[in-house]
Scaffold this motif. Structure first.
Motif, PDB file in Angstrom:
ATOM      1  N   VAL A 399      26.035 -16.429  -9.803  1.00  0.00           N
ATOM      2  CA  VAL A 399      27.275 -15.775  -9.369  1.00  0.00           C
ATOM      3  C   VAL A 399      27.166 -14.284  -9.671  1.00  0.00           C
ATOM      4  N   LEU A 400      27.445 -13.461  -8.666  1.00  0.00           N
ATOM      5  CA  LEU A 400      27.490 -12.013  -8.868  1.00  0.00           C
ATOM      6  C   LEU A 400      28.907 -11.655  -9.301  1.00  0.00           C
ATOM      7  N   SER A 401      29.046 -11.293 -10.573  1.00  0.00           N
ATOM      8  CA  SER A 401      30.376 -11.044 -11.138  1.00  0.00           C
ATOM      9  C   SER A 401      30.356  -9.740 -11.914  1.00  0.00           C
ATOM     10  N   ASN A 402      31.261  -8.810 -11.531  1.00  0.00           N
ATOM     11  CA  ASN A 402      31.370  -7.504 -12.202  1.00  0.00           C
ATOM     12  C   ASN A 402      30.029  -6.790 -12.260  1.00  0.00           C
ATOM     13  N   GLY A 403      29.280  -6.900 -11.152  1.00  0.00           N
ATOM     14  CA  GLY A 403      28.006  -6.207 -11.051  1.00  0.00           C
ATOM     15  C   GLY A 403      26.858  -6.891 -11.770  1.00  0.00           C
ATOM     16  N   GLU A 404      27.095  -8.070 -12.330  1.00  0.00           N
ATOM     17  CA  GLU A 404      26.058  -8.777 -13.096  1.00  0.00           C
ATOM     18  C   GLU A 404      25.774 -10.124 -12.448  1.00  0.00           C
ATOM     19  N   ASN A 405      24.477 -10.460 -12.299  1.00  0.00           N
ATOM     20  CA  ASN A 405      24.079 -11.786 -11.833  1.00  0.00           C
ATOM     21  C   ASN A 405      24.112 -12.760 -13.004  1.00  0.00           C
ATOM     22  N   VAL A 406      24.953 -13.764 -12.882  1.00  0.00           N
ATOM     23  CA  VAL A 406      25.120 -14.735 -13.959  1.00  0.00           C
ATOM     24  C   VAL A 406      24.557 -16.072 -13.495  1.00  0.00           C
ATOM     25  N   SER A 407      23.547 -16.580 -14.182  1.00  0.00           N
ATOM     26  CA  SER A 407      22.996 -17.884 -13.818  1.00  0.00           C
ATOM     27  C   SER A 407      24.020 -18.975 -14.125  1.00  0.00           C
ATOM     28  N   ILE A 408      23.976 -20.034 -13.374  1.00  0.00           N
ATOM     29  CA  ILE A 408      24.950 -21.105 -13.592  1.00  0.00           C
ATOM     30  C   ILE A 408      24.754 -21.750 -14.963  1.00  0.00           C
ATOM     31  N   GLY A 427      36.922 -22.085  -7.261  1.00  0.00           N
ATOM     32  CA  GLY A 427      37.527 -21.740  -5.978  1.00  0.00           C
ATOM     33  C   GLY A 427      38.714 -20.832  -6.075  1.00  0.00           C
ATOM     34  N   ALA A 428      38.863 -20.147  -7.218  1.00  0.00           N
ATOM     35  CA  ALA A 428      40.044 -19.300  -7.397  1.00  0.00           C
ATOM     36  C   ALA A 428      39.685 -17.848  -7.667  1.00  0.00           C
ATOM     37  N   GLY A 429      38.425 -17.475  -7.511  1.00  0.00           N
ATOM     38  CA  GLY A 429      38.014 -16.105  -7.777  1.00  0.00           C
ATOM     39  C   GLY A 429      37.479 -15.440  -6.521  1.00  0.00           C
ATOM     40  N   ASP A 430      37.053 -14.185  -6.679  1.00  0.00           N
ATOM     41  CA  ASP A 430      36.554 -13.450  -5.518  1.00  0.00           C
ATOM     42  C   ASP A 430      35.151 -12.904  -5.741  1.00  0.00           C
ATOM     43  N   ASP A 431      34.408 -13.471  -6.682  1.00  0.00           N
ATOM     44  CA  ASP A 431      33.026 -13.061  -6.897  1.00  0.00           C
ATOM     45  C   ASP A 431      32.129 -13.647  -5.803  1.00  0.00           C
ATOM     46  N   THR A 432      30.905 -13.176  -5.760  1.00  0.00           N
ATOM     47  CA  THR A 432      29.959 -13.597  -4.730  1.00  0.00           C
ATOM     48  C   THR A 432      29.071 -14.723  -5.252  1.00  0.00           C
ATOM     49  N   LEU A 433      28.940 -15.772  -4.445  1.00  0.00           N
ATOM     50  CA  LEU A 433      28.088 -16.908  -4.797  1.00  0.00           C
ATOM     51  C   LEU A 433      26.730 -16.757  -4.119  1.00  0.00           C
ATOM     52  N   TYR A 434      25.677 -16.990  -4.884  1.00  0.00           N
ATOM     53  CA  TYR A 434      24.324 -16.994  -4.339  1.00  0.00           C
ATOM     54  C   TYR A 434      23.862 -18.453  -4.217  1.00  0.00           C
ATOM     55  N   LEU A 435      23.652 -18.883  -2.986  1.00  0.00           N
ATOM     56  CA  LEU A 435      23.108 -20.212  -2.736  1.00  0.00           C
ATOM     57  C   LEU A 435      21.659 -20.064  -2.281  1.00  0.00           C
ATOM     58  N   LYS A 436      20.780 -20.746  -2.992  1.00  0.00           N
ATOM     59  CA  LYS A 436      19.356 -20.587  -2.736  1.00  0.00           C
ATOM     60  C   LYS A 436      18.817 -21.749  -1.898  1.00  0.00           C
ATOM     61  N   ASN A 437      18.050 -21.392  -0.871  1.00  0.00           N
ATOM     62  CA  ASN A 437      17.268 -22.381  -0.129  1.00  0.00           C
ATOM     63  C   ASN A 437      15.971 -22.621  -0.890  1.00  0.00           C
ATOM     64  N   ASN A 438      15.953 -23.633  -1.732  1.00  0.00           N
ATOM     65  CA  ASN A 438      14.753 -23.966  -2.489  1.00  0.00           C
ATOM     66  C   ASN A 438      13.816 -24.747  -1.573  1.00  0.00           C
ATOM     67  N   ASN A 439      13.243 -24.015  -0.639  1.00  0.00           N
ATOM     68  CA  ASN A 439      12.456 -24.598   0.443  1.00  0.00           C
ATOM     69  C   ASN A 439      10.978 -24.648   0.039  1.00  0.00           C
ATOM     70  N   ARG A 440      10.433 -25.866  -0.056  1.00  0.00           N
ATOM     71  CA  ARG A 440       9.038 -26.023  -0.474  1.00  0.00           C
ATOM     72  C   ARG A 440       8.402 -27.171   0.299  1.00  0.00           C
ATOM     73  N   SER A 441       7.132 -27.031   0.542  1.00  0.00           N
ATOM     74  CA  SER A 441       6.357 -28.120   1.134  1.00  0.00           C
ATOM     75  C   SER A 441       5.128 -28.364   0.263  1.00  0.00           C
ATOM     76  N   TYR A 442       4.745 -29.621   0.160  1.00  0.00           N
ATOM     77  CA  TYR A 442       3.658 -30.036  -0.716  1.00  0.00           C
ATOM     78  C   TYR A 442       2.674 -30.908   0.073  1.00  0.00           C
ATOM     79  N   TYR A 443       1.464 -30.954  -0.432  1.00  0.00           N
ATOM     80  CA  TYR A 443       0.516 -31.937   0.074  1.00  0.00           C
ATOM     81  C   TYR A 443      -0.396 -32.358  -1.082  1.00  0.00           C
ATOM     82  N   ALA A 444      -0.908 -33.559  -0.980  1.00  0.00           N
ATOM     83  CA  ALA A 444      -1.902 -34.066  -1.933  1.00  0.00           C
ATOM     84  C   ALA A 444      -2.819 -34.981  -1.148  1.00  0.00           C
ATOM     85  N   GLN A 445      -4.092 -34.785  -1.271  1.00  0.00           N
ATOM     86  CA  GLN A 445      -5.037 -35.596  -0.519  1.00  0.00           C
ATOM     87  C   GLN A 445      -6.331 -35.729  -1.319  1.00  0.00           C
TER      88      GLN A 445
END
Length: 807
Positions: A399-408, A427-445
């Protein structure tokens, strides 16, 4: 004269009655070389198309039969089919049959290399600790949650996360439980983690509900199954190609919108065999999202196996087997837990800010194996395999709050210090939420070959494997505002701008193990070799096209020999003592020069069989020279996957299991029971400061986190005729979430907890059964973890019921 007439008339009536008397057959089924009864076996009597099933005491009967010659046939999924002739005379007649344990999945799995133990009988041939759960145990509760199932196995450490068991955290003998990354996780004898060497965190986990067997190997007996040899190997045996026609259909439903379908069909012919299967499970979820929304999951598994083979009587047996499988899992899951106060108020609440969180995964397996048995003493199994896994866990990161990135994680650890950010969570504040696409692909052979040769009282096993795996991490952030459950997109990020790197591994592994049986002694020396190249290619956040302009690379090379020795002494046919010593190993990260995890592990155990019970107990001691921990978002870290050195540590304990069955005389009742207990003490043997969240400031003698000192599971059942009732009662002592000693600070404590599950099965006939279960009977509100971020509960009381069919 009158008296004589009466007597004559009575004799005629008796004669007529005797001449028309029917036959009554009473049958008793037991396991071979045992008095243990076999229940739910199908018994067919011809001519006349008579059929019935055996009850909990292994008893059955046929009434009102005409005297004469009959053929009796007995079928059971776990035993060899019995056929014999029987001559019935007038009156009551007893029939006894001792069935040989078949479990065709074991016979098939041992031949094609899918099994690590060979089942219950195979365990007695091992010079080390091992456990096997077969179809009977798996079908008792119909668990699709490996954590609930493995509670009955001592020496296995478990941490829940989502309540449904979608991504269990499992360790053994003091290893960490984080994402099951410190054990050798396998399916059908093949490495199953998405990228076992370069990124072992098991965001994919084999679907427990579709398995026919689960095996655990620990101690010196498991160095054959690397690369992780400190704790042990966990192998899931999928549905095997049956040796005759078999089909299954389970339809179940229950609380929180749970729905489940499991179906398969398979058969073997002279030169061909197959099985096709699907497993479908879903739920609406049990957590309550602020302003409403889904918190459940959808799972769809598909599997097909095909085999071409010579006839079993061929001088040289050969078989080709192809396995194809896919698992699709979409879940509305989050890393966001609860604060201490909110958990106390409503443990099943979910904050509004997690309303868009969703994990989407797709895993595919390809396995092609060739089996060759040129003689009865020699077998060769070669397997080519490839696993592909893609996932995108779209979830709240900070969450970006008061200019600081705060980890959940930091936010929920101290919500008062980040009051504005907390208001945005709900749901009652006006700070910015950062939602991350933790997009990864794996293979093993890879390609692996195993050779087993037996002669006289000796055996040699040798294997060679070449393996490649990798992870492509291509992630980005989106930003949102949140107002009363309504998300508004502020900025859609560019893929690759949050993380843009590839990690890969190349590994050669070989092992050789020799077994010598001499009088009552068996000696098992073995040696494993691993040569591993680990690399990272980081393109940077500004080079999303991967031109290489900002490419940063690193590489680490590791070579290690892993020796082991197991010894077994058979006191007699019922009692044996075993012991072993081996080197523990886990691969390091890709930072050049980083050292692997290493330890010296010892164990001493016994296995005993009595008339009323079986006992297995093992004492173990793991002496770490270099304990490793890995930074993961799943453990509350920043998710950079850096490997941290914990130095010297020691772990020791006791594992014990006792099981049996009480059968009152002259009764249809049977009372199966089992106990499993684990004691563990794990501590650091040096002092240091660590950036690894779970360790922090460590003083010599501090206990390791997320390891309970005591774990107990009791299985208590009651069976009467066609009805079987079972209960599973589990206890876990309190454990700390950060390294420390003395009394556990309540802010870093997972309290002691109990859990009770019940199940019941009623066999309508050999083909159809009714099933019902209650999980968390007491509706216990258990805190199971304080990570990834915040407090997390177990699932509340839930019900599951339905019908099961077998052919």
């Amino acid at each position: 004269m009158r008296l004589f007439t009466i007597h004559l008339f009575s004799l005629c009536l008796i004669s007529l009655s005797l001449s028309g008397q029917k036959a009554l057959l009473h049958g008793y089924l037991n396991e071979s070389n045992s008095t243990k009864p076999i229940s739910n076996a199908a018994i067919f009597l011809e001519p006349g198309n008579h059929q019935t099933i055996s009850d909990a005491r292994g008893k059955f009967e046929f009434k009102d039969l005409e005297p004469g010659e009959y053929s009796i046939r007995i079928k059971h999924i776990s035993f060899q089919e019995h056929q014999s002739k029987i001559s019935l005379k007038e009156g009551k007649q007893d029939f006894f049959a001792h069935l040989e344990f078949k479990n065709e999945l074991m016979a098939e799995a041992v031949v094609n290399g899918s099994s690590l133990t060979g089942g219950e009988k195979g365990i007695r041939q091992l010079s080390g600790s091992a456990h096997y759960l077969g179809l009977k145990e798996l079908e008792t509760y119909e668990y699709n949650d490996a954590i609930r199932l493995l509670r009955r196995v001592p020496g296995v450490y478990l941490q829940e996360e989502d309540g449904f068991g979608l991504r269990p955290n499992i360790g053994m003998r003091g290893t960490g439980v984080e994402r099951s990354s410190k054990i050798t996780l396998m399916e059908d004898g093949i490495l199953a983690a998405p990228a076992p060497y370069s990124a072992p965190s098991a965001y994919y986990f084999p679907t427990t509900g579709r398995m026919e067997g689960v095996e655990v190997r620990k101690g010196s007996s498991q160095i054959e199954y690397g690369p992780y040899t400190t704790g042990g190997a966990l192998n899931f045996i999928s549905t095997q190609i049956p040796d005759e026609f078999r089909a299954k259909l389970d339809v179940l439903a229950g609380s929180f919108g749970q729905r489940r379908l499991h179906a398969y069909a398979g058969e073997s012919f002279t030169h061909f065999g197959f099985v096709v299967e699907t497993y479908q499970a879903s739920a609406d979820g049990f957590k309550e999202l602020d302003f409403g929304g889904p918190t459940g999951f959808d799972l769809a598994d598909y599997q097909a196996k095909f085999r071409l083979n010579t006839s079993k009587e061929a001088k040289v047996y050969q078989a080709l087997e192809l396995k194809l499988a896919q698992s699709i899992n979409n879940s509305d899951e989050t890393y966001l837990g609860l604060s201490q106060d909110d958990f106390a108020a409503n443990p099943y609440r979910r904050y509004a800010a997690s309303g868009l969180d969703r994990m989407e995964t797709d895993q595919r397996q390809y396995k092609f194996s060739y089996t060759l048995k040129p003689t009865n003493n020699l077998s060769v199994v070669s397997t080519a395999y490839r696993n592909e896994f893609s996932r995108n866990w779209y979830k709240l990161d900070k969450v970006l709050s008061n200019g600081e990135n705060v980890s959940i994680a930091n936010l929920l650890a101290n919500p008062a210090a980040y009051a504005d950010a907390y208001q945005t969570l709900i749901g009652a504040g006006d700070d910015t939420l950062y939602l991350k696409n933790n997009n990864r692909s794996y293979y093993a052979q890879g390609l692996q070959t195993k050779v087993v040769y037996n002669w006289n009282n000796q055996q040699i096993k040798a294997g060679l494997r070449y393996h490649e795996d990798g992870m492509d991490r291509f992630q980005w952030n989106n930003t949102f505002s949140l107002d009363q459950g309504n998300f508004t997109l502020i900025n859609a990020g560019t893929p690759g701008t949050e993380s843009n790197r590839i990690e890969d591994a190349r590994a050669w592994a070989a092992f050789a193990e020799y077994r010598l049986a001499w009088k009552k002694w068996t000696f098992n020396p073995g040696l494993r070799y691993e040569s591993i190249n680990l690399a990272r290619h980081d393109y940077g956040k500004s080079d999303v096209d991967r031109t290489g302009v900002n490419l940063s690379e690193r590489e680490n090379q590791v070579e290690v020999f892993i020796p082991g020795l197991g010894i077994r002494y058979d006191i007699n046919s019922k009692n044996q003592i075993f012991g072993g010593i081996h080197k523990g190993f886990a691969p390091p990260g890709s930072v050049a020069g980083s050292e692997p995890e290493s330890s010296i592990n010892t164990e001493l155990g016994l296995r005993s069989e009595f008339n009323f019970a079986k006992l297995s107990a093992t004492a173990f001691y793991n002496d770490y020279q270099n304990l490793l921990g890995s930074d993961m978002a799943a453990t509350g870290g920043v998710g950079n996957n850096l490997v941290y050195n914990g130095g010297a540590a020691s772990v020791y304990g006791l594992e014990a299991e006792l099981n049996g069955e009480l059968r009152p005389a002259a009764s249809h009742w049977a009372f199966p029971w089992a106990l499993a207990y684990t004691f563990t003490h794990a501590q650091f043997d040096n002092s240091f400061e660590s950036d690894y969240e779970a360790w922090g400031t460590v003083n010599k003698g501090d206990e390791l986190p997320y390891l309970a000192e005591h774990m107990l599971n009791a299985q208590i059942g009651a069976a009467w005729k066609r009805l079987a009732l079972n209960s599973s009662i589990s206890y876990q002592s309190a454990m700390r979430t950060q390294a420390g000693s003395g009394a556990i600070d309540t802010d870093h404590e997972i309290p002691a907890q109990w859990m009770i599950d019940l199940s019941g099965t009623y066999h309508l006939n050999y083909h159809f059964s009714l099933f019902a279960s209650v999980r968390n009977l007491g509706d216990a509100v258990n805190l199971v973890a304080m990570r990834p971020a915040g407090l997390r509960p177990t699932m509340p009381r839930s019900f599951l019921f339905g019908i099961k069919a077998r052919w």
